[in-house]
Scaffold this motif. Structure first.
Motif, PDB file in Angstrom:
ATOM      1  N   LEU A  44      33.440  37.704  38.769  1.00  0.00           N
ATOM      2  CA  LEU A  44      34.696  37.702  38.029  1.00  0.00           C
ATOM      3  C   LEU A  44      35.113  36.252  37.867  1.00  0.00           C
ATOM      4  N   SER A  45      35.229  35.790  36.632  1.00  0.00           N
ATOM      5  CA  SER A  45      35.647  34.406  36.413  1.00  0.00           C
ATOM      6  C   SER A  45      37.130  34.379  36.054  1.00  0.00           C
ATOM      7  N   LEU A  46      37.834  33.450  36.699  1.00  0.00           N
ATOM      8  CA  LEU A  46      39.262  33.250  36.475  1.00  0.00           C
ATOM      9  C   LEU A  46      39.510  31.781  36.182  1.00  0.00           C
ATOM     10  N   PRO A  47      40.516  31.452  35.355  1.00  0.00           N
ATOM     11  CA  PRO A  47      40.813  30.050  35.060  1.00  0.00           C
ATOM     12  C   PRO A  47      41.325  29.281  36.272  1.00  0.00           C
ATOM     13  N   SER A  48      42.009  29.953  37.197  1.00  0.00           N
ATOM     14  CA  SER A  48      42.518  29.306  38.407  1.00  0.00           C
ATOM     15  C   SER A  48      42.931  30.384  39.404  1.00  0.00           C
ATOM     16  N   ALA A  49      43.295  29.960  40.602  1.00  0.00           N
ATOM     17  CA  ALA A  49      43.749  30.915  41.617  1.00  0.00           C
ATOM     18  C   ALA A  49      45.149  31.423  41.291  1.00  0.00           C
ATOM     19  N   GLN A  50      45.937  30.632  40.591  1.00  0.00           N
ATOM     20  CA  GLN A  50      47.290  31.025  40.183  1.00  0.00           C
ATOM     21  C   GLN A  50      47.258  31.377  38.701  1.00  0.00           C
ATOM     22  N   LEU A  51      47.552  32.625  38.372  1.00  0.00           N
ATOM     23  CA  LEU A  51      47.496  33.081  36.991  1.00  0.00           C
ATOM     24  C   LEU A  51      48.897  33.250  36.416  1.00  0.00           C
ATOM     25  N   SER A  52      48.998  33.027  35.116  1.00  0.00           N
ATOM     26  CA  SER A  52      50.265  33.282  34.429  1.00  0.00           C
ATOM     27  C   SER A  52      50.435  34.789  34.246  1.00  0.00           C
ATOM     28  N   THR A  53      51.589  35.200  33.791  1.00  0.00           N
ATOM     29  CA  THR A  53      51.855  36.621  33.577  1.00  0.00           C
ATOM     30  C   THR A  53      50.900  37.210  32.546  1.00  0.00           C
ATOM     31  N   ALA A  54      50.665  36.490  31.474  1.00  0.00           N
ATOM     32  CA  ALA A  54      49.751  36.968  30.438  1.00  0.00           C
ATOM     33  C   ALA A  54      48.319  37.075  30.975  1.00  0.00           C
ATOM     34  N   GLN A  55      47.911  36.108  31.798  1.00  0.00           N
ATOM     35  CA  GLN A  55      46.570  36.148  32.377  1.00  0.00           C
ATOM     36  C   GLN A  55      46.425  37.316  33.346  1.00  0.00           C
ATOM     37  N   LYS A  56      47.491  37.626  34.090  1.00  0.00           N
ATOM     38  CA  LYS A  56      47.451  38.770  35.009  1.00  0.00           C
ATOM     39  C   LYS A  56      47.293  40.067  34.224  1.00  0.00           C
ATOM     40  N   ARG A  57      48.015  40.175  33.112  1.00  0.00           N
ATOM     41  CA  ARG A  57      47.870  41.372  32.267  1.00  0.00           C
ATOM     42  C   ARG A  57      46.440  41.495  31.761  1.00  0.00           C
ATOM     43  N   GLU A  58      45.873  40.378  31.307  1.00  0.00           N
ATOM     44  CA  GLU A  58      44.495  40.380  30.806  1.00  0.00           C
ATOM     45  C   GLU A  58      43.514  40.785  31.903  1.00  0.00           C
ATOM     46  N   LEU A  59      43.734  40.284  33.117  1.00  0.00           N
ATOM     47  CA  LEU A  59      42.863  40.619  34.253  1.00  0.00           C
ATOM     48  C   LEU A  59      42.921  42.115  34.547  1.00  0.00           C
ATOM     49  N   TRP A  60      44.124  42.674  34.609  1.00  0.00           N
ATOM     50  CA  TRP A  60      44.230  44.096  34.927  1.00  0.00           C
ATOM     51  C   TRP A  60      43.716  44.965  33.788  1.00  0.00           C
ATOM     52  N   GLN A  61      43.799  44.508  32.545  1.00  0.00           N
ATOM     53  CA  GLN A  61      43.193  45.247  31.439  1.00  0.00           C
ATOM     54  C   GLN A  61      41.675  45.248  31.574  1.00  0.00           C
ATOM     55  N   LEU A  62      41.110  44.124  32.003  1.00  0.00           N
ATOM     56  CA  LEU A  62      39.670  44.033  32.233  1.00  0.00           C
ATOM     57  C   LEU A  62      39.246  44.997  33.344  1.00  0.00           C
ATOM     58  N   ILE A  63      40.001  45.005  34.423  1.00  0.00           N
ATOM     59  CA  ILE A  63      39.697  45.903  35.539  1.00  0.00           C
ATOM     60  C   ILE A  63      39.810  47.359  35.079  1.00  0.00           C
ATOM     61  N   TRP A  64      40.848  47.678  34.320  1.00  0.00           N
ATOM     62  CA  TRP A  64      41.038  49.030  33.828  1.00  0.00           C
ATOM     63  C   TRP A  64      39.873  49.439  32.927  1.00  0.00           C
ATOM     64  N   SER A  65      39.421  48.547  32.057  1.00  0.00           N
ATOM     65  CA  SER A  65      38.299  48.862  31.170  1.00  0.00           C
ATOM     66  C   SER A  65      37.015  49.088  31.961  1.00  0.00           C
ATOM     67  N   GLN A  66      36.849  48.363  33.059  1.00  0.00           N
ATOM     68  CA  GLN A  66      35.682  48.557  33.923  1.00  0.00           C
ATOM     69  C   GLN A  66      35.730  49.919  34.602  1.00  0.00           C
ATOM     70  N   GLN A  67      36.920  50.369  34.963  1.00  0.00           N
ATOM     71  CA  GLN A  67      37.069  51.685  35.574  1.00  0.00           C
ATOM     72  C   GLN A  67      36.732  52.774  34.565  1.00  0.00           C
ATOM     73  N   ASP A  68      37.156  52.601  33.330  1.00  0.00           N
ATOM     74  CA  ASP A  68      36.858  53.590  32.295  1.00  0.00           C
ATOM     75  C   ASP A  68      35.366  53.660  32.000  1.00  0.00           C
ATOM     76  N   ALA A  69      34.684  52.513  32.091  1.00  0.00           N
ATOM     77  CA  ALA A  69      33.249  52.459  31.793  1.00  0.00           C
ATOM     78  C   ALA A  69      32.422  53.154  32.866  1.00  0.00           C
ATOM     79  N   SER A  70      32.931  53.210  34.099  1.00  0.00           N
ATOM     80  CA  SER A  70      32.140  53.835  35.161  1.00  0.00           C
ATOM     81  C   SER A  70      32.511  55.246  35.414  1.00  0.00           C
TER      82      SER A  70
END
Length: 98
Positions: free
Chosen positions: A72-98
């Motif tokens: 999992l690649s992240l721009p930094s250890a501290q994410l902005s609100t928009a980046q957190k939303r993007e991360l959780w959307q990615l995680i959610w899409s991974q859950q749907d794929a499996s």
């Protein structure tokens, strides 16, 4: 704060809760094997990611938020609100794929 400075300034030094005292939010560890910088996340957060994705993952520094294989690649250890939303959307899409 160093206790010496607290005595000089006549204030009570604040200390982190022992649970968080060892964590450094900006901690980045270089891995020599693949020249990627690993991001040190709190253990519970990493376990939550792994539980949501259903597999072990490694968190590394990257330009964008992406998941390739088990990295999992992240721009930094501290994410902005928009980046957190993007991360959780990615995680959610991974859950749907499996």
């Amino acid at each position: 704060m160093n206790p010496i400075y607290a005595d000089i300034l006549d204030i009570v030094p604040l200390k982190l809760n022992s649970t968080f005292a060892h964590l450094d939010p900006n901690a980045v560890v270089a891995t020599a094997a693949n020249e990627l910088q690993q991001i040190a996340l709190p253990t519970v957060l990493l376990q939550d990611f792994e539980l949501a994705m259903g597999r072990k993952i490694e968190v590394v520094m990257g330009n964008t938020i992406a998941l390739e294989n088990n990295q999992l690649s992240l721009p930094s250890a501290q994410l902005s609100t928009a980046q957190k939303r993007e991360l959780w959307q990615l995680i959610w899409s991974q859950q749907d794929a499996s």
